[in-house]
Scaffold this active site. Sequence first.
Site, PDB file in Angstrom:
ATOM      1  N   VAL A 167      19.560 -41.947  -1.540  1.00  0.00           N
ATOM      2  CA  VAL A 167      18.244 -41.708  -2.139  1.00  0.00           C
ATOM      3  C   VAL A 167      17.169 -41.464  -1.095  1.00  0.00           C
ATOM      4  O   VAL A 167      16.020 -41.192  -1.433  1.00  0.00           O
ATOM      5  CB  VAL A 167      17.825 -42.896  -3.043  1.00  0.00           C
ATOM      6  CG1 VAL A 167      18.740 -42.978  -4.251  1.00  0.00           C
ATOM      7  CG2 VAL A 167      17.828 -44.205  -2.263  1.00  0.00           C
ATOM      8  N   GLY A 183      15.561 -41.981   6.553  1.00  0.00           N
ATOM      9  CA  GLY A 183      14.372 -42.317   7.313  1.00  0.00           C
ATOM     10  C   GLY A 183      14.623 -42.228   8.795  1.00  0.00           C
ATOM     11  O   GLY A 183      15.699 -41.788   9.253  1.00  0.00           O
ATOM     12  N   PHE A 213      15.167 -44.539  10.820  1.00  0.00           N
ATOM     13  CA  PHE A 213      16.163 -45.476  11.324  1.00  0.00           C
ATOM     14  C   PHE A 213      17.518 -45.374  10.641  1.00  0.00           C
ATOM     15  O   PHE A 213      18.459 -46.002  11.059  1.00  0.00           O
ATOM     16  CB  PHE A 213      15.637 -46.911  11.185  1.00  0.00           C
ATOM     17  CG  PHE A 213      14.500 -47.210  12.106  1.00  0.00           C
ATOM     18  CD1 PHE A 213      14.635 -47.064  13.469  1.00  0.00           C
ATOM     19  CD2 PHE A 213      13.275 -47.621  11.614  1.00  0.00           C
ATOM     20  CE1 PHE A 213      13.593 -47.342  14.332  1.00  0.00           C
ATOM     21  CE2 PHE A 213      12.223 -47.902  12.464  1.00  0.00           C
ATOM     22  CZ  PHE A 213      12.380 -47.756  13.826  1.00  0.00           C
ATOM     23  N   GLY A 214      17.632 -44.629   9.549  1.00  0.00           N
ATOM     24  CA  GLY A 214      18.937 -44.577   8.916  1.00  0.00           C
ATOM     25  C   GLY A 214      18.898 -44.019   7.516  1.00  0.00           C
ATOM     26  O   GLY A 214      17.974 -43.293   7.132  1.00  0.00           O
ATOM     27  N   ILE A 215      19.906 -44.386   6.737  1.00  0.00           N
ATOM     28  CA  ILE A 215      20.118 -43.832   5.401  1.00  0.00           C
ATOM     29  C   ILE A 215      19.865 -44.924   4.368  1.00  0.00           C
ATOM     30  O   ILE A 215      20.189 -46.098   4.567  1.00  0.00           O
ATOM     31  CB  ILE A 215      21.564 -43.311   5.260  1.00  0.00           C
ATOM     32  CG1 ILE A 215      21.856 -42.279   6.363  1.00  0.00           C
ATOM     33  CG2 ILE A 215      21.801 -42.689   3.895  1.00  0.00           C
ATOM     34  CD1 ILE A 215      23.306 -41.856   6.431  1.00  0.00           C
ATOM     35  N   ASP A 273       1.622 -50.415   7.658  1.00  0.00           N
ATOM     36  CA  ASP A 273       1.975 -49.065   7.200  1.00  0.00           C
ATOM     37  C   ASP A 273       1.818 -48.966   5.693  1.00  0.00           C
ATOM     38  O   ASP A 273       2.683 -48.431   4.993  1.00  0.00           O
ATOM     39  CB  ASP A 273       3.403 -48.712   7.621  1.00  0.00           C
ATOM     40  CG  ASP A 273       3.671 -47.204   7.563  1.00  0.00           C
ATOM     41  OD1 ASP A 273       2.692 -46.430   7.583  1.00  0.00           O
ATOM     42  OD2 ASP A 273       4.844 -46.810   7.494  1.00  0.00           O
TER      43      ASP A 273
END
Length: 698
Positions: free
Chosen positions: A10, A13, A15-17, A128
């Site tokens: 879905v 990013g 840093f990863g999935i 953030d």
Amino acid sequence: MEKYKKIRVVGRGAFGIVHLCLRKADQKLVIIKQIPVEQMTKDERLAAQNECQVLKLLSHPNIIEYYENFLEDKALMIVMEYAPGGTLAEYIQKRCNSLLDEDTILHFFVQILLALHHVHTKLILHRDLKTQNILLDKHQMIVKIGDFGISKILSSKSKAYTVVGTPCYISPELCEGKPYNQKSDIWALGCVLYELTSLKRAFEAANLPALVLKIMSGTFAPISDRYSPELRHLILSMLNLDPSKRPQLNEIMAHPICIPALLNLYSDIGSVKMRRVEKPLASVPAVSRVRPASRIPSARSRGGRVGHSPAKPGIPPPLSSVYTWGSGISTPLRLPMLNTEVVQVSAGRTQKAGVTKSGRLIMWEATPVGTGAPSLPGSIEHAQPQFISRFLEGQSGVTIKHVSCGDLFTACLTDRGIIMTFGSGSNGCLGHANFNDVTQPKIVEDLLGYEIVHVSCGASHAIAVSNEKEVFSWGRGDNGRLGLGSQESYNSPQQVIIPPEYEAQRVVCGIDSSMILTVANQLLACGSNRFNKLGFDRILSASEPSSEDQVEEAYTFTPIQSAPLNQEAILCADVGTSHSAVVTALGQCYTFGSNQHGQLGTSAHRNSRVPCLVSALQGVKVTMVACGDAYTVAVGAEGQVFTWGKGARGRLGRRDEGIGIPKIVQLEENHSYVVTSVACCHGNTLLAVKPSLEDISV
């Protein structure tokens, strides 16, 4: 991953999935963030670890819930709640040019407000906050903030310097490279509220320099006049260029436009937890001196509880009272508290601290002698110090459940298992990986991720125990007091190895030694065994140990060897300067170590290394014990308070020079009380009491 079934990706990013998965146990949809760690830089690994630590601290209906994390295929897998309604940014985008009504905006806004308030009370900055990180439930009615990958855990007064966050939402102070605190999150919150009213961002530009100029000038398109002046004014106040002029979160929550929306939230979204307000204690004088002992009957004649006379009709007893004596205060002095209940106390060389039932940390400070009321002409009584009490600043939203004082520093344990320390940083005893002094409580960051259940401070070191029975120590290390196998000092927590057959439950720190009480009621110790004050000598009977059976120091936590302590179930222990005391499961009190001043509870100033049963307390079931520099305090199950040992400078709470036989300390009260906590340090004692059930019923 055997517990989960992957459905689809879905998101991807930096840093990863991000996977949508089905949890097999309950068929619930969850999100699993897959972060590869093998090729990650040190900073990236720290960011991933930080997200796990932050998520563990947070529990709120408007924050994405954290479930667990684990390693698989060289990746960190973070399992968290799934929000099927998409992001608030997507929701706004689908509106096209159809403005939201004000009630809908406020319905979303107050939920974000509550979530951010919870984040800030945990001493965390989100850093953030943006509409892309605000998620919706399947009905698009409940909002939940997420993505804490770059959050920073802070002490309440500290400021972060790193420039992070999405450029469109960063504050002017970040653009200038200035330090910032929670007010930068307030700026981002203002940007989110503006976006809800305008369906577009407050600050946008073709490139970063142009964006920075816009933010620095504070110019943005006006808000539609279809919205109330109050809402428009609230947005303008949050987007003030001067951080000091932006409102605090509690001020926003109390804003007239937000109150109805907060009250109208559905009950299944969550509610604001109400807390009793405790007034600050600025300059309340010390009250209630004791009467001469001859005018007060013994504790046994009063049913064994502290106090002496029945309650006056119509006057309720105070929630609790805290007494102090020693350092020239020769008889118990009741400290000022107003109407709050103190459940636990601790004393250091210069500090007197307590924890209230509502989780506040209260400190007592002595005013200079001579600032109180003038004494009568011809009076020969020595001037007694007056005390003022105050609640510690910077503790808003943090619930303290335990406090421990060292010589010049203090450690607090929160209800979330987090340790915060403040005071002198000498010897590294604050655990912040430096030797800096800290004036306000600061989180010991190396212990985040562990749920600490108990902490104790010695003169210049500290030891903590987690709910998984792990032990950590830091500070000054000579004599082996840290239990790390050496005399090295450390300015950050180090994990301590104890024998595998023992499980740590509580810890006790002394001047140059430490003790661990185990789950099985056994006693381990390390550090200086001078006078056999840790019970390391191999003693099989009442006879003195031979020289080869005497132990002077232990650098690791070692079971005590002296009979009968090595055979008894021990419920309570404390270690003083040159002696120690324990309470067994049968309520007996044993003392061991030096008896130079009668602190072992016998009139014979013997030179013996054999543990001593305090025979004068036979018939009294002892429940608590505390050791000072050359005296001992014990509390009976019926509330009696006994002291013995060196009596100079009021150590015993009586006007005598001390004896080796326990005698009762008399307190003056108009109600009967039971003892809840006792603490000694050097020559000072703190004693907390609360009304007995009989007195409350009367």
